[in-house]
Design an enzyme around this catalytic site. Structure first.
Site, PDB file in Angstrom:
ATOM      1  CB  THR A 197      31.710  27.308  43.984  1.00 24.91           C
ATOM      2  OG1 THR A 197      32.345  26.153  44.536  1.00 24.91           O
ATOM      3  CG2 THR A 197      32.761  28.405  43.807  1.00 24.91           C
ATOM      4  CE  LYS A 213      30.525  68.005  24.284  1.00 23.93           C
ATOM      5  NZ  LYS A 213      29.793  68.723  25.336  1.00 23.93           N
ATOM      6  NE  ARG A 254      42.711  37.086  47.102  1.00 17.13           N
ATOM      7  CZ  ARG A 254      42.964  35.985  46.422  1.00 17.13           C
ATOM      8  NH1 ARG A 254      44.207  35.646  46.141  1.00 17.13           N
ATOM      9  NH2 ARG A 254      41.972  35.221  46.000  1.00 17.13           N
TER      10      ARG A 254
END
Ligand code: UD1
Ligand code: CA
Length: 456
Positions: A84, A336, A19
């Site tokens: 499960t 950076k 999903r």
């Protein structure tokens, strides 16, 4: 206080997470800059003891993340997804080795706290099984906890529940603690005779009761046990986590003018008396030391900000930005992979990458460290107390000595010795009345005038 009992925590993460509509396994989606499974492993790690994770086949990237977070965790593969309890038994060798307390948690339930796991575990003093329960706003889809006289007698999965059972409001959150002496024998009795033809871990409750073992439910808040199945739930969990992190840092002595606009990572570290203005984003790996001020609309990631430093507004600190004490990084400055030593300043519009900026140096507006030649990155070194005039380009590899002075608008391609003055730009040319001649040539469009204008 350290618990003298041994613990084994099993993290179930073999689900497919369809999903999420993602190529990435569900448990690798992140909240607070950390994968879901990373949050669960962090909570489990706080219990002490051993951790085992059950993953699906083809989830090598999940195994890699587990090893990164918890190097001594054991990883088991559940080849087929059959429920499960079946997932728990994929870790049979770890269970068989034995532990006093066995905890089962889900890899997609990232907000669970160590305190709650400890509470669940504590219930094993009186019970053989303890189940974490909660009362969701909408119980649809959850297993219902059937409690009688203080004993949990069964968990009924939504699909298998009667209308009366569906009306129960106390639901199974998914976390469970099992007495290690009985765990394996109970788990081995579970079958798949149910609506989903799966081996339900939840059946362990009725099986334990049948043997007259005590089984209890421990209740917690919904926000702690939100399971993540969709991107909507991912965003909701992110919101819960952000509220929790903001609260934690406010209580630890950090000022946030508008906390609801500040986004933190699970690993963000902020010292007391840090001030954070509105709309600041902390990516992973940021440490801010005492008294530093992070001004509005700044974005930090993999950066260390020293004591009393000032960053922003509108600054960007990228991985490897190391700011010393009292450094000033102003608006539209990007840093950076650079060490900026104590008291150095870059207040406006600059790029500092793959560099060292020495203590007290001043980097003028518009300075660009040209670290990349299109193939490789090169280093730039700016000495202590150096002054880089505005709009200069430092073409790496290059070094500017201590106390050197680079004139405004220079393009520096060679090293500048300490205390030297470098001027590397075209000379200024002034032509008297040149401006009116130029305008005239444009107005007439005559050839000879255009030629005269060219000379300007
Ligand atoms: C489960 C519980 C339900 C509870 C709910 C809470 C069972 C039978 N049901 O239902 O009572 O209310 O969680 O969110 O336990 N997993 C595997 N392998 C499998 C099946 C699942 O590893 O074969 C993992 C999943 O990755 C996930 C967890 O176990 O982390 C839960 O599985 P899921 O299918 O989401 O269970 P639910 O139906 O939500
Ligand atoms: Ca679920």
């Amino acid at each position: 206080m350290m618990n003298a009992r041994t613990a084994l925590t099993l993290v179930l993460a073999a689900g497919e997470g369809t999903r999420m509509r993602s190529r990435q396994p569900k448990v690798l989606h992140a909240i607070g800059g950390r994968p879901l499974i990373g949050h669960v492993l962090a909570a489990a790690g706080r219990l002490g003891g051993h951790t085992a994770v059950v993953i699906g086949p083809d989830h090598a990237d999940v195994a890699a993340e587990v090893k990164r977070m918890t190097p001594d965790a054991e990883v088991f593969v559940q080849a087929e997804r059959r429920g499960t309890a079946h997932a728990v038994l994929a870790a049979r060798p770890a269970i068989a080795r034995g532990a006093d307390d066995i905890l089962v948690v889900f890899g997609d339930t990232p907000l669970i706290t160590p305190a709650t796991l400890e509470r669940l575990r504590g219930a094993l003093g009186q019970a053989a099984v303890a189940v974490l329960g909660f009362r969701p706003a909408d119980p649809t889809g959850y297993g219902r906890l059937v409690v009688e006289d203080g004993q949990l007698i069964a968990i009924r999965e939504d699909k298998d529940a009667s209308a009366a059972e569906r009306a129960l409001t106390l639901c199974n959150a998914g976390a469970m603690a099992l007495d290690g002496r009985h765990a394996l024998a109970l788990l081995d009795r579970i079958d798949d005779r149910n609506a989903k033809r799966e081996f339900y871990l939840t059946d362990v409750v009725a099986l334990a009761r049948a043997q007259k073992f005590s089984v209890v439910a421990i209740e917690t808040e919904e926000d702690e046990v939100r399971g993540i199945n969709t991107r909507v739930q991912l965003a909701e969990a992110e919101a819960v986590l952000q509220r929790r992190l903001r609260q934690q840092w406010l209580e630890a002595g950090v000022t946030m003018v508008a906390p609801e606009t500040v986004f933190l990572s699970a690993d963000t570290k902020l010292a007391p008396d840090v001030v954070i203005e509105p709309h600041v984003v902390f990516g992973a790996g940021v440490v801010v030391e005492e008294g530093a001020v992070i001004r509005a609309f700044s974005h930090l990631e993999g950066a260390h900000v020293g004591k009393g430093a000032r960053v922003g507004p509108f600054a960007r600190l990228r991985p490897g930005a190391e700011l010393g004490a009292d450094v000033h990084i102003g608006n539209f400055v990007e840093v950076k992979a650079a060490v900026v030593e104590a008291g150095a300043k870059a207040n406006h519009l600059a790029y500092i990458g793959d560099a060292r900026v020495g203590a007290g140096a001043n980097v003028g507006a518009g300075t660009i460290v040209c670290n990349y030649d299109g193939v490789t990155k090169h280093h730039t070194d700016i000495g202590k107390g150096a002054f880089i005039g505005s709009n200069s380009a430092l073409v790496a590899p290059v070094s500017i000595g201590d106390g050197a002075y680079v004139a405004t608008g220079s393009v520096i391609t060679e090293n500048v010795p300490a205390d030297a003055l470098a001027i590397a730009r075209g000379r200024q040319v002034v032509k008297e009345n040149g401006a009116s001649r130029l305008r005239q040539s444009r107005a007439t469009g005559k050839k000879q005038d255009a030629k005269a204008a060219e000379k300007i």
